[in-house]
Design an enzyme around this catalytic site. Structure first.
Site, PDB file in Angstrom:
ATOM      1  N   ASP A 166       0.867  -1.161   0.000  1.00 54.65           N
ATOM      2  CA  ASP A 166       0.000   0.000   0.000  1.00 54.65           C
ATOM      3  C   ASP A 166       0.913   1.222   0.000  1.00 54.65           C
ATOM      4  OD1 ASP A 166      -2.238   1.602   0.451  1.00 54.65           O
ATOM      5  OD2 ASP A 166      -1.804   1.622   2.588  1.00 54.65           O
TER       6      ASP A 166
ATOM      7  N   ARG B  17      -0.488  15.094  -1.684  1.00 56.33           N
ATOM      8  CA  ARG B  17      -1.856  14.584  -1.743  1.00 56.33           C
ATOM      9  C   ARG B  17      -2.789  15.770  -1.919  1.00 56.33           C
ATOM     10  NH1 ARG B  17      -2.359   9.573   0.967  1.00 56.33           N
ATOM     11  NH2 ARG B  17      -4.432  10.061   1.736  1.00 56.33           N
TER      12      ARG B  17
ATOM     13  N   THR C 166      -2.383   1.526  -4.750  1.00 50.55           N
ATOM     14  CA  THR C 166      -2.852   2.665  -3.967  1.00 50.55           C
ATOM     15  C   THR C 166      -4.133   3.226  -4.539  1.00 50.55           C
ATOM     16  OG1 THR C 166      -2.290   4.875  -3.240  1.00 50.55           O
ATOM     17  CG2 THR C 166      -1.360   4.175  -5.316  1.00 50.55           C
TER      18      THR C 166
ATOM     19  N   ASN D 110      -8.474  -0.697   4.236  1.00 50.99           N
ATOM     20  CA  ASN D 110      -8.632  -0.982   2.816  1.00 50.99           C
ATOM     21  C   ASN D 110      -7.619  -2.001   2.307  1.00 50.99           C
ATOM     22  OD1 ASN D 110      -6.527   0.736   3.157  1.00 50.99           O
ATOM     23  ND2 ASN D 110      -6.926   1.934   1.325  1.00 50.99           N
ATOM     24  N   ASP D 111      -6.644  -2.338   3.145  1.00 53.70           N
ATOM     25  CA  ASP D 111      -5.655  -3.325   2.723  1.00 53.70           C
ATOM     26  C   ASP D 111      -5.978  -4.716   3.232  1.00 53.70           C
ATOM     27  OD1 ASP D 111      -4.116  -1.220   1.632  1.00 53.70           O
ATOM     28  OD2 ASP D 111      -3.422  -0.755   3.654  1.00 53.70           O
TER      29      ASP D 111
END
Lengths: 1143, 368
Positions: free
Chosen positions: A407, A591, A671, A814-815
């Site tokens: 990730d 980001r 990602t 989310n991983d």
């Protein structure tokens, strides 16, 4: 759509077969309401124990014998009991009994602990409201529908709906540290209609039912609604549900909460269920070897049975006059006799599959994994935690990894966000350290309305909580430490960074009070906005919104989210400028988030409210309906601007990735970020080098060309390059410097690639082409990935034709899917909570620890277990093959060569400890070398130490040694006297001689393989040999009472008193070890592997160090330091160095 | 699996009550001990040509002399073997072997003349050898009762089941029971020296000292301990079927009778291989002046009781002297010489390889 949304209100109960109705306080519903269908719920007893006192023995035995190995030994044991076999049932019964008992005791003890824990939990006191009074009862007596009172710092006894809290705003704070490891305080909300209740009587008077879904394990999901009679219905969500196991904090007490799920139906209990077992590649090859050995065993037994009957065809051989059968045996049918003989041979040779191997392998894995948790280098001071091992079954798999899926955020990067800049309509604001407005660099041409809105949007559109310093204890100390007044806490570090950035730009978010958000603007005025709705963030929408009402009565919808999810919904605003800035920032690796707003009219707001409430009220598919509602509401935005937040690379991330590359692993970054941001991170972390040729497989490109063309073109490029460099690569070896490819693919294209395959499987197999491209890329970046897509990618690679070993590493929820999917899942104990770490096989504090985990621990575990497995088979071939040969000389009568005690103890005690210890502490190369030279990892890639040629070598070595033992002893024994007094030896001396040679050879073989001799190795290796001698002396030293045979009496001593026996033992040991030594030396000299070279280099290094030291030492007046005594030299070296430092 | 079940305990989050941050911090930090950090001081030997070379040479240099010594010693041992089975028509024992019957009361005797061309200087050991006799057959090996042989009275009267079908005869327990005892070798061998002047001088054969001391004194014992009246001690038992005399009449000497008869004990130690020899008698050296067995003609007188023809067996008598390393065994010496030479040869080969490759490796290292 509208009709569909309005359905649940009226349809209700008929559909919800899988929902439950809870009557608060067990009150019957008023007449006229739906009938009271009594539902049965379990009581609040937690049962984490597996067994009860009564079923322990049968259940435990059943579970143990379900394992194929245990079952096999049980069968052997039973055969021994039933038929007349060469060895007594004790020989296999004792080890089996030992293994079963130890396991049973261990499991029993654990279960007893669980019983105790269950008991203390089930009996802990709980306050329940009954008839308007608080009554104290025991936890396990709680029933669904009871109203419970919980005080501060108490844990919730079951899953509860919060009715009212002592805090007047109806909230309470909870820490779920023991549930998911997140120690931050979470806010839970009381049901709106009941939050005003203050006393027991009030709570008790509540007459309502709760309808909710049946228990399910998802901690963060709850759908239900409360139905207060003659009043209205209200939705319940996860924010109303207090989970068992969580602790109440910062709230005096909460009143009148009602139990919805109890006992084993609580979400915590549902989460007990263990994950599916992963099996390592080593285990698979071990099973393959086992099957081979099983075949050998059966064929040996068959061969011997056939030969036996061929041999004893003549009755003189079958039953010579001196050796008659009993009458019973004679009458037995030929077939039964043959079958019994077959079984007897099986029993005689069954030791070739040793029961102890399973035990040793499990002990090795279990004990070995402690070295990971003990590793100081993998301890993170800041986090206060070291590596965690959740499954020890996969230790060796760490040495076999070929693909690493990582990730980005929080794994490669710190997830420690810092606000860099924001851009409003193309004007850039950069906060500096001082919080003075004049320090802000403002470009001219500012549209002030947008500026104001932008800052307010960022101050309002978030889920950040404000914590006063003194009320906070036990909260993570991080970047916030040292702020005197208050600091922000959020589940998303981006939000904290943004809000703090706003603070530095002059807009301070003060608090959320009674649903009013307070902002201190740059003129030091407090502005209040009423928070109406929060449209929470989710990773599919990739945006969040709030609806607020300003003090002027305006309804405003603020939204922030990823550019891709905002731009399509923009109707006006300076899109071009903002987009340009966003892209530029993304390239720099920042980001970016876009901020937009929409003014809502009263009617629009009402409609939005309607949508939201409907969706929230739905019991089924609530998620989906909410998403639909959000989709309707979040549109027609006016673009305000964009923010840029920097996420710094984790310490040593680049170094780690470089090492992984050198070790021959392919690193993929998966990602959810934008391509540009992700690519920048990849360059920074050296995943892509300057020389890397980047292949793009993105939506942008597939829009221009068809997917088909792009794929084929890329494939051609890659193949061309490979055909050029292919020859090179072979000759140069594994040079990393040759031109390599990096692939960038985005989520949309990936799903197109995968979907195309599903739709028309025949025509263009994109999946294969895609894999082909990936195979030739050293680094792949997948951006814009949904969590499920991550798992899909891992699955895709896992299922490709080489079946590579994959490793997934990530830190966030989310991983989890990818962590569970990969062969080895590694969780990072990150800032985004503990979900990844909880679901992983191993958890480490930082990405950089992956290097040591794989290159050092993985490498060690692999060579250790490989040697363990091969050695176990080898030593049992050595053990059993002489018995097989002996059958040819004893008329195939199943006469064992060795005594029962030797048969039993060979695997249990004479040869068990050295290999166990070897498999725990062996280090064929030093840790420093392994870390310095990652390419050594390639030496063990692809299960190289457990491949068939290696296995064959070990087996042949075993057969060779066995032949040497047996025929050596045979020729020495043949027709001759061994003693100087003319007396003769018998068959037991023969067996003991073979056995002695066997034990010594097998142990010394391990000694030859040991590269790391600590004092424990010395102790165990020489100790076990000594133990064998002492045991034999004792075993033959007395007439053992209670034994019906004394065949070993003085056999060992007599053997030792004979000179030729000593000479032949020495000779046979030498001869058996010789081929292995020669093979080792020749291989090392002729074609050394990288590992062997590294060993020698290390040796040379020490040598030169020693030489240098010799000079030094001789100058100091110390002499006689042998050059070869590295260890000593090293010790002196350290001593000297330390003394120098002290000086 | 072990670990996973341990983890199950860890997952029970509600059991552990998390303490204040500081406390857990300290306890979680792994200890910095050499063992836990896998940094125990260690000796790290590597088997390279360089390190193995000396070992090979040393083994070669040690083994070759030992081998030569063994070989010479073995060659100095004198051994004479004569087969008296009587398979050939010409053999003196042919008749005895043909006319064998278990029930014959009249013993069949045959005489085998032989010539020793060398004098046997030291003690001479007389062995009988049997071939194709499976003393190591499983049914045979276990067919004995060690506690009966140890003098246990209970086992004497009720022999172990293992002795079947040689446990009872005519409802009386057999002493000693079992197939091994039943098939005890019962040929009588006598040795005569044919003096050049024609007289036959019997050679005294020592019947003691042929069994292991521990066997005779500990493992085997007569029932009733030292009771001199063995007949009484064996009252109620019967002799093994194939025996001509009961066990208490094996020898006139009470110290060598019953279960502690040395011939019996020797027989009871089952041989490892189907061709074996067992010590029968010892001819002690009388004086240092005269050889134990001078060169010349000898006669072996055999009372032929033991049938081996039915299973194509052979019977032999072996006369052998003994050295410190036992009987004649050229194999050990040859093996030592071979292994020693191989090691030496390998040492030379490795030296050459080491010399060549070592240089190559070094240059490679430098270029790296």
């Amino acid at each position: 759509l509208y009709i569909y949304l309005s359905l649940p209100q009226c349809v209700g109960e008929e559909i919800w077969v899988d929902s439950r109705t809870v009557y608060i306080g067990h009150k019957d519903p008023p007449p006229g309401a739906e009938a009271n269908i009594p539902q049965r719920y379990p009581d609040n007893r937690i049962v984490s124990s597996k067994y009860t006192f009564w079923n322990f023995i049968p259940k435990n035995l059943f579970e143990q014998f379900r394992r194929i190995a245990n079952f096999y030994f049980l069968v052997i044991f039973l055969v021994q009991l039933i038929i007349d076999t060469p060895t007594s049932p004790v020989t296999s019964g004792l080890p089996l009994f030992f293994v079963i008992t130890v396991t049973a005791i261990k499991q029993g003890y654990e279960d007893w602990l669980r019983h105790k824990a269950d008991c203390s939990i089930n009996e802990c006191p709980v306050d329940v409201v009954q008839q308007g009074k608080v009554v104290r009862t025991q936890s396990h007596k709680l029933r669904v529908g009871d109203i419970v009172v919980v005080r501060e710092d108490e844990t919730f006894p079951c899953d509860l709906i919060l009715l009212s809290s002592s805090r007047h705003d109806g909230t309470c704070y909870v820490t779920t540290a023991s549930l998911d490891g997140e120690s931050s305080h979470k806010t839970y909300y009381a049901v709106q209609d009941t939050m005003a209740f203050r006393t027991e009587q009030e709570v008790d008077s509540l007459h309502a039912t709760i309808e909710c879904e049946q228990p399910q394990p998802d901690l963060y999901k709850f759908v239900g609604r409360i139905n207060i009679y003659k009043d209205k219905e209200e939705p319940l969500g996860a924010e109303n549900l207090l989970l068992r196991g969580a602790t109440l904090k910062n709230t005096q007490h909460i009143y009148g909460t009602v139990a919805v799920y109890t006992g084993m139906e609580t979400k915590m209990a549902l989460n007990y269920q263990s994950k599916s077992q992963k099996r390592s590649a080593v285990e698979k090859s071990m099973n393959a070897f086992l099957i081979v050995y099983l075949c050998i065993l059966i064929s040996k037994a068959v061969i011997n049975t056939v030969l036996k009957y061929a041999w004893q065809w003549s009755p003189d051989r079958d039953e010579p006059w001196y050796n008659h059968r009993t009458e019973n045996e004679r009458q037995r049918h030929m077939v039964i006799r043959a079958f019994t003989d077959f079984l007897a041979f099986m029993v005689l040779f069954n030791y070739i599959i040793p029961v102890s191997m399973y035990v040793t392998v499990e002990m090795q894995k279990f004990l070995g994994s402690y070295f990971i948790t003990w590793d100081e280098e993998m301890f993170d001071e800041e986090l206060g935690e070291g590596a965690q091992v959740n499954t020890s079954d996969l230790n060796e798999e760490l040495g076999q990894v070929e693909y690493v899926f990582t990730d980005k955020t929080g794994t490669l990067t710190e997830n420690n966000m810092e606000f860099i800049e924001c851009c409003v309509d193309g004007n850039v604001y950069i906060p500096t350290i001082k919080v003075i407005i004049s320090d802000i660099y403002i470009l001219p041409n500012v549209c002030f309305e947008h500026e104001d809105l932008f800052f307010r949007a960022l101050c309002l559109c978030h889920t950040v909580q404000v914590k006063e310093e003194e009320t906070v204890d036990g909260i993570k100390r991080g970047i916030h430490q040292g702020r005197p007044t208050s600091f922000y806490i959020s589940s998303s570090p981006d939000e904290v960074a943004l809000v703090e950035g706003m603070k530095r730009l002059g807009y301070t978010y003060l608090r959320l009070k009674d649903n009013y958000m307070e902002i201190l603007n740059k003129d030091d005025e407090i502005e209040r906005f009423e928070l109406l709705h929060v449209l929470n963030f989710d990773s599919v929408r990739r945006r969040m919104s709030v609806i607020v009402k300003s003090s002027s009565g305006e309804y405003l919808l603020f939204c922030k989210g990823a550019d891709s999810s905002i731009f399509p919904r923009i109707v006006s605003g300076k899109v071009e400028q903002v987009k340009a800035r966003v892209e530029q920032n993304a390239i720099e690796g920042l980001r970016t988030l876009c901020v937009a707003y929409r003014r809502l009219s009263e009617s629009e707001y009402q409609e939005a409210c309607h949508h939201l409430n409907e969706a929230k009220l739905a019991l089924q598919d609530r998620e989906q309906r909410l998403a639909q509602a959000y989709d309707i509401i979040e549109r027609d935005f006016v673009l305000l601007g964009a923010t840029a937040v920097e996420d710094r690379l984790q310490e040593k991330a680049a170094d780690t990735i470089e090492s992984l590359h050198k070790a021959g692993m392919k690193v993929w970054v998966l990602t959810g970020d934008k391509m540009e941001t992700a690519a920048a991170t990849c360059y920074a972390s050296k995943l892509f080098r300057r020389s890397t040729q980047i292949l793009e497989l993105t939506k942008k490109r597939t829009e221009e060309q068809s997917l088909h063309d792009v794929l084929f073109e890329l494939n051609r490029t890659v193949l061309r390059q490979r055909s050029i460099s292919g020859y090179d690569r072979v000759s140069v070896g594994l040079s990393v410097d040759c031109l390599d490819f990096g692939l960038i693919i985005d989520g949309a294209t990936l799903s197109a690639v995968l979907k195309a395959n599903q739709e028309r499987a025949g025509s263009g197999n994109y999946r294969e082409i895609f894999l082909e491209i990936c195979r030739n890329c050293s680094a792949v970046l997948c951006c814009r990935m949904a969590p499920l897509q991550k798992a899909q990618i891992v699955k895709l690679i896992k299922a490709s034709k080489e079946h590579p070993i994959t490793l997934a590493i990530g830190d966030g929820a989310n991983d989890v899917s990818m962590i569970l999917e990969a062969h080895v899942g590694i969780g990072i104990m990150g800032k985004e909570g503990r979900q990844a770490a909880r679901n992983s096989d191993y958890a480490i504090p930082k990405f950089k620890h992956l290097k040591k985990m794989l290159l050092v621990h993985g490498h060690y575990y692999y060579i250790r277990i490989a040697e363990l497995v091969q050695y176990f088979f080898y030593k049992n071939v050595c053990f059993i093959f002489p018995q097989f040969l002996y059958q040819f000389f004893c008329g195939f009568s199943q006469q064992p060569l060795y005594d029962t005690a030797y048969l039993t103890l060979y695997n249990i005690s004479f040869t068990s400890l050295p290999i166990l210890l070897y498999s725990l502490v062996e280090q064929h190369i030093t840790m420093e070398t392994l870390k310095r030279d990652p390419s050594l990892y390639r030496d063990i890639a692809k299960n190289s130490l457990l491949r068939w040629p290696v296995f064959l070598y070990w087996t042949c070595l075993g057969v060779f040694d066995a032949v040497i033992f047996f025929f050596g002893a045979y020729f020495l024994f043949d027709n001759t006297t061994f003693t100087s007094n003319g007396q003769m030896f018998g068959n037991w001396t023969f067996g003991t001689l073979v056995f002695t040679v066997l034990v010594f050879t097998v142990t010394l073989k391990l000694a030859l393989d040991t590269h790391h001799w600590t004092w424990i190795n010395h102790f165990v290796i020489w100790g076990s040999l000594l133990f064998y001698v002492i045991f034999s002396l004792l075993w033959g030293g007395i007439i053992w009472p209670f034994l019906n045979y004394q065949r070993m009496y003085y056999v060992f001593m007599q053997m030792l008193s004979s000179g030729p026996a000593w000479l032949s033992i020495i000779l046979l040991i030498t001869v058996s070890l010789l081929p292995d030594v020669i093979k080792k030396v020749l291989c090392r000299t002729m074609c050394p592997t990288a590992t062997e070279r590294a060993q020698v280099t290390y040796c040379h290094q020490l040598h030169s160090e020693t030489k240098a030291l010799n000079c030094l030492v001789s100058r100091l007046g110390v002499r006689c330091l042998s050059c070869s005594d590295f260890c000593f030299a090293k010790a002196i070296n350290q001593l000297l160095l330390s003394s120098f430092y002290e000086n | 699996m072990m670990a996973s079940s341990y983890n199950a305990k860890d997952e029970d989050g509600h059991i552990t009550v998390s303490g204040p941050g500081g406390g857990t911090l300290r306890s979680k930090k792994p200890e910095n001990t050499a063992f836990k950090q896998q940094r125990l001081p260690a000796w790290q030997p590597i088997l390279t040509a360089g390190t193995v070379l000396p070992a090979f040479f040393i083994i070669g240099l040690l083994f070759i002399p030992i081998g030569i010594g063994l070989f010479v010693t073995s060659n100095n041992i004198k051994e004479f073997e004569v087969d008296y089975t009587g398979v050939d028509m010409s053999s003196p024992c042919f008749n005895c072997s043909q006319n064998f019957s278990w029930n014959s009361t009249k013993p069949c005797t045959c005489t085998i003349p032989f010539y020793l061309d060398q004098p046997y200087e030291s003690n001479v050991y007389v062995y009988y050898g049997l071939s194709n006799f499976y003393q190591n057959h499983r049914r045979y090996v276990k067919s004995r009762d060690d506690s009966q042989l140890n003098g246990d009275v209970n086992s004497l009267m009720s022999p172990s089941k293992e002795c079947e079908p040689y446990a009872f005869h005519e409802n009386k327990p057999i002493a000693p029971c079992g197939a091994i005892a039943n098939s005890m070798f019962n040929d009588t061998l006598e040795l005569f020296y044919n003096d050049p002047n024609g007289t036959r001088i019997p050679i005294p054969l020592n019947t003691t000292g042929i069994a292991w001391w521990t066997d005779k004194h500990v493992k085997f014992g007569n029932p009733g301990g030292n009771n001199p009246n063995l007949t009484a001690a064996f009252q109620g038992t019967t002799k093994p079927v194939n025996w001509r005399r009961p066990v208490y009449e094996l020898d006139a000497d009470p110290g060598n009778n019953g279960f502690i008869n040395e011939d019996f004990i020797v027989w009871m130690r089952t041989a490892a291989l189907p061709t074996f020899r067992k010590l029968y008698r010892i001819i002690n050296k009388k004086s240092s002046m005269v050889p134990t067995l001078p060169r010349g003609n000898y006669t072996l007188e055999v009372v032929y009781n033991y049938p081996v023809r039915s299973f194509e067996g052979r019977k032999r008598v072996i006369l052998s002297t003994i050295s410190w390393m036992g009987g004649k065994n050229p194999f050990l010496g040859i093996a030592y010489i071979t292994v020693g030479s191989v090691c030496f040869f390998l040492g030379v080969v490795l030296l050459i390889i080491h010399h060549k490759c070592g240089n190559r490796n070094n240059s490679a290292d430098i270029s790296n």
